[in-house]
Motif scaffolding. Structure first.
Motif, PDB file in Angstrom:
ATOM      1  N   GLU A 155      20.891 -61.112 -77.056  1.00 51.37           N
ATOM      2  CA  GLU A 155      20.990 -60.411 -75.774  1.00 51.37           C
ATOM      3  C   GLU A 155      21.465 -61.390 -74.697  1.00 51.37           C
ATOM      4  O   GLU A 155      20.887 -62.470 -74.529  1.00 51.37           O
ATOM      5  CB  GLU A 155      19.642 -59.816 -75.383  1.00 51.37           C
ATOM      6  N   HIS A 157      23.009 -62.028 -70.620  1.00 51.57           N
ATOM      7  CA  HIS A 157      23.365 -61.681 -69.246  1.00 51.57           C
ATOM      8  C   HIS A 157      24.573 -62.525 -68.891  1.00 51.57           C
ATOM      9  O   HIS A 157      24.498 -63.761 -68.839  1.00 51.57           O
ATOM     10  CB  HIS A 157      22.201 -61.973 -68.302  1.00 51.57           C
ATOM     11  N   MET A 196      23.687 -57.147 -71.321  1.00 53.15           N
ATOM     12  CA  MET A 196      23.037 -56.384 -70.266  1.00 53.15           C
ATOM     13  C   MET A 196      24.141 -55.729 -69.438  1.00 53.15           C
ATOM     14  O   MET A 196      25.285 -56.189 -69.464  1.00 53.15           O
ATOM     15  CB  MET A 196      22.159 -57.312 -69.438  1.00 53.15           C
ATOM     16  N   TRP A 207      20.595 -57.070 -62.146  1.00 53.80           N
ATOM     17  CA  TRP A 207      20.988 -57.438 -63.514  1.00 53.80           C
ATOM     18  C   TRP A 207      21.932 -56.408 -64.126  1.00 53.80           C
ATOM     19  O   TRP A 207      22.143 -56.391 -65.337  1.00 53.80           O
ATOM     20  CB  TRP A 207      19.780 -57.617 -64.431  1.00 53.80           C
ATOM     21  N   TYR A 209      21.485 -53.030 -63.772  1.00 48.40           N
ATOM     22  CA  TYR A 209      20.813 -51.767 -64.067  1.00 48.40           C
ATOM     23  C   TYR A 209      20.886 -50.759 -62.923  1.00 48.40           C
ATOM     24  O   TYR A 209      20.313 -49.667 -63.035  1.00 48.40           O
ATOM     25  CB  TYR A 209      19.352 -52.027 -64.457  1.00 48.40           C
ATOM     26  N   ASP A 244      24.431 -52.357 -72.948  1.00 50.04           N
ATOM     27  CA  ASP A 244      23.362 -51.647 -72.261  1.00 50.04           C
ATOM     28  C   ASP A 244      23.986 -50.514 -71.452  1.00 50.04           C
ATOM     29  O   ASP A 244      24.942 -50.744 -70.691  1.00 50.04           O
ATOM     30  CB  ASP A 244      22.635 -52.600 -71.309  1.00 50.04           C
ATOM     31  N   ASP A 314      19.075 -47.438 -71.819  1.00 47.26           N
ATOM     32  CA  ASP A 314      17.981 -48.007 -71.032  1.00 47.26           C
ATOM     33  C   ASP A 314      17.025 -46.921 -70.548  1.00 47.26           C
ATOM     34  O   ASP A 314      17.438 -45.808 -70.218  1.00 47.26           O
ATOM     35  CB  ASP A 314      18.572 -48.756 -69.834  1.00 47.26           C
ATOM     36  N   SER A 433      12.974 -59.540 -75.557  1.00 50.65           N
ATOM     37  CA  SER A 433      14.057 -59.307 -74.607  1.00 50.65           C
ATOM     38  C   SER A 433      13.849 -60.036 -73.291  1.00 50.65           C
ATOM     39  O   SER A 433      12.851 -60.720 -73.073  1.00 50.65           O
ATOM     40  CB  SER A 433      14.176 -57.806 -74.333  1.00 50.65           C
ATOM     41  N   HIS A 434      14.816 -59.824 -72.388  1.00 48.74           N
ATOM     42  CA  HIS A 434      14.789 -60.454 -71.068  1.00 48.74           C
ATOM     43  C   HIS A 434      13.545 -60.058 -70.272  1.00 48.74           C
ATOM     44  O   HIS A 434      13.058 -60.834 -69.459  1.00 48.74           O
ATOM     45  CB  HIS A 434      16.052 -60.070 -70.287  1.00 48.74           C
ATOM     46  N   HIS A 489      18.417 -65.471 -63.080  1.00 49.87           N
ATOM     47  CA  HIS A 489      19.765 -64.894 -63.140  1.00 49.87           C
ATOM     48  C   HIS A 489      20.767 -65.632 -62.253  1.00 49.87           C
ATOM     49  O   HIS A 489      21.970 -65.450 -62.419  1.00 49.87           O
ATOM     50  CB  HIS A 489      19.736 -63.409 -62.768  1.00 49.87           C
TER      51      HIS A 489
END
Length: 640
Positions: A155, A157, A196, A207, A209, A244, A314, A433-434, A489
């Motif tokens: 995974e 980013h 992500m 991130w 989302y 994602d 998600d 996961s993150h 991040h």
């Protein structure tokens, strides 16, 4: 010239759109460079059924709201369209929308393929031409069902995997990543990268989302073609790509989808259903056919135009439950008085059916954190239709068990083994996961108890236990070399830590675990079947030792896993085995090369007719401290 008569939309397109069955809307709505009556220009089309006036504004007309008005179609679709000659790629634009209630706004194009780099918010006319070089990957992908192969996911980013330190720590571009990430994943033995969310988002700290540009990879890192190049390179190196995907909610930023035409168009109008209290974002109105078509078209877009191999959806639980994160009186029951979101259920089923119909060689994964039944059951049998589901219970129970000092673990062994009670109720991915390494939760290495040596030994044991457990695997970046700091991040991973033997030892182990996973069919052929797993012994809680067998198809060799969750060396520890003859230790997390104390079971391990664990023969082992050892049958003893 402004041409109101040209259209990419046929009557059949409109019928499908209204019915919510047009799953390739990205070819029709948005901005498309075309030739019409000898003129090359751009056709614009946007859904805004409650607007009284819509125009295209941009650099090309000085952002003049009156200069390039659009025409609403006569068919009641609510689509506005116009052809503007001379407007081609790289033009910045928005839609100026005036509503009947006096609301005026400039909106980005929901179907735009490219956006300005945040914090700027205009959309960009852009084509998707690209010469792909992954034909071999795609043809191979279609040869076998996607879940019949090993699935070990890294995974990532994109903004914080690596930064360019020589240039003030700026983001790496997609193309820069393409010359490092595929090679690294291939070296480490990961089968897939899961990004992500890469779709355009205004707030970097979300991130990804909180999306505004569902059809555009973030311009922070380059163009659509640059992202295609990254995927292409990953495929050429044998690495699959999972994205994602966020159909659960979207941000309230004015230039985005919210209150699009002066009404709650994409979101439910009642905040008890249309506003998410945790994320302060809007919730898609899945009762609207056009919204469902928008989302399913978006899913297929990434699979078709970007050759994506899987979608991880998600926050599925937040979609399924009307009372998710809400108190009594803050939610609206469904028509039967229940808490289930019937519209979301049918949408997820339709999404999975559409994906599998058009692309049977890709897979979908649900991040679903409850015990909702049938997440990976077929839609025909009443399920949601996903291929896999994140095994959140395994993650929480396992990390909780490992947080205990070894002296207390004998009291919690059931917590470690409970996941096998339901391991085959769904097809699971085991996630580290993150979400587990942020907001003060500590990095994985700092979740482990004990002194420095024990922390690293525990983490190596955790990873080996994970790879021996049924299900696909997922590890967040940095975990593979036991990054000390929580994920941040705004910064690169701490790659310099690999200069330390303990950190590099964990990385070597992960590489070898991935290698074992891919070369031993017993670890993946029956990954989602009860016949692929058998306990040897789960009753030795006094010593905190468990042992089990992984089984593949008839021609595959079984593997035996023995895990010691204490720092005590167990001499002459006997376990029952399925075959008599000789076994070989093929992996030991206590190996010196991984940073262990090098207590190994070397050479042939002979079985003896000493009954144990319901089997006629057994072997005597030396169990290393806080470690897992893997045995494989070698040969029959010719003297027998």
């Amino acid at each position: 010239m402004t041409d109101f008569n040209y259209s990419l939309l046929s009557d059949f397109d409109i019928q499908l759109f209204k019915a919510g069955k047009h799953f390739h809307l990205y070819n029709k709505l948005g901005a498309h460079v075309v030739s019409h009556e000898g003129y090359r220009g751009t056709y614009f089309a946007v859904w805004a059924p409650n607007a009284k006036f819509v125009s295209v504004v941009g650099n090309f007309n000085g952002w003049d709201q009156q200069k390039n008005p659009m025409n609403v179609r006569w068919d009641g679709s609510g689509i506005w369209e116009v052809f503007l000659p001379g407007i081609t790629e790289k033009e910045y634009y928005k839609y100026h929308i005036e509503s009947h209630n006096g609301y005026c706004v400039e909106k980005g194009d929901p179907y735009a393929f490219h956006w300005e780099t945040p914090p700027r918010t205009a959309t960009v006319v852009w084509g998707l031409d690209y010469k792909w070089n992954d034909e071999e990957w795609l043809s191979t992908r279609s040869e076998r069902p996607p879940l019949s192969k090993p699935i070990s996911v890294y995974e990532v980013h994109i903004g914080s995997w690596r930064r360019v330190h020589e240039e003030d720590g700026r983001f790496m571009t997609y193309r820069e990543l393409a010359h490092q990430l595929p090679e690294y994943c291939k070296f480490m033995g990961f089968t897939h990268v899961e990004f992500m969310p890469v779709m355009e988002h205004p707030f970097y700290g979300s991130w990804g989302y909180q999306l505004t540009g569902y059809f555009a990879p973030s311009s922070r890192y380059g163009t659509p073609q640059d992202f295609m190049y990254l995927i292409d390179k990953l495929h050429q190196n044998g690495i699959g790509v999972i994205l994602d995907w966020v159909p659960s909610h979207f941000p309230t930023d004015e230039h985005g989808l919210g209150y699009f035409d002066g009404t709650h168009l994409y979101e439910y109008s009642d905040p008890r259903k249309g506003f998410h209290p945790d994320w302060k974002s809007n919730i898609f109105d899945l009762s609207r056919n056009e919204v469902r078509a928008f989302l399913i078209s978006n899913a297929l877009y990434w699979l078709e135009r970007y050759h994506i191999d899987g979608l991880r959806v998600d926050a599925v639980a937040s979609m399924l439950y009307l009372d998710y994160s809400r108190k009594e009186g803050e939610w609206i029951p469904n028509q039967f008085g229940g808490r289930e979101n019937l519209e979301a259920i049918s949408f997820l089923q339709e999404f999975n059916q559409a994906v599998h119909h058009h692309h049977p060689d890709v897979f979908t994964v649900a991040e679903e954190s409850t015990a909702w039944p049938g997440v990976t059951q077929s839609v025909d049998d009443g399920g949601l239709g996903f291929d896999m589901k994140w095994m959140m219970g395994w993650m929480h129970d396992t990390l909780s068990y490992f947080s205990n000092a070894p002296v207390y673990r004998s009291y919690h062994q059931g917590q470690l083994t409970f996941s096998l009670v339901y391991a085959f109720s769904e097809r699971f991915t085991l996630p580290l996961s993150h979400d587990e390494v942020v907001y003060g939760k500590a990095s994985l290495i700092n979740k482990m108890p004990g002194d420095s040596w024990q922390k690293f030994a525990n983490l190596r044991l955790l990873y080996a236990y994970m790879f021996g457990h049924p299900g696909a695997k997922l590890i967040f970046m940095g975990g593979e070399f036991a990054q000390d700091h929580e994920w941040r991040h705004d910064f690169s991973l701490d790659w310099h830590e690999n200069q330390d033997p303990q950190h590099s030892g964990v990385q070597k182990l992960l590489k070898d675990l991935n290698g074992l996973y891919q070369t031993e069919p017993s670890l993946y052929e029956r990954n989602f079947e009860p016949s692929g797993f058998h306990w040897i012994d789960i009753s030795d809680s006094e010593n905190s030792v468990i042992s089990w067998i992984r089984t593949g198809n008839e021609t595959s060799e079984e593997l035996l896993f023995i895990a010691n969750f204490t720092p005590i060396v167990r001499d002459n520890y006997r376990i029952g085995v399925p075959q008599m003859g000789f076994y070989t230790e093929i992996l030991n997390t206590d190996n010196l090369k991984y940073g262990g104390s090098d207590i190994l079971n070397e050479g042939d391990i002979e079985t003896f007719p000493v009954p144990m664990h319901g089997r006629t023969h057994s072997v005597s082992l030396q169990l290393p401290p806080l470690a897992l050892t893997v045995l494989k049958f070698n040969r029959i003893n010719p003297a027998i």
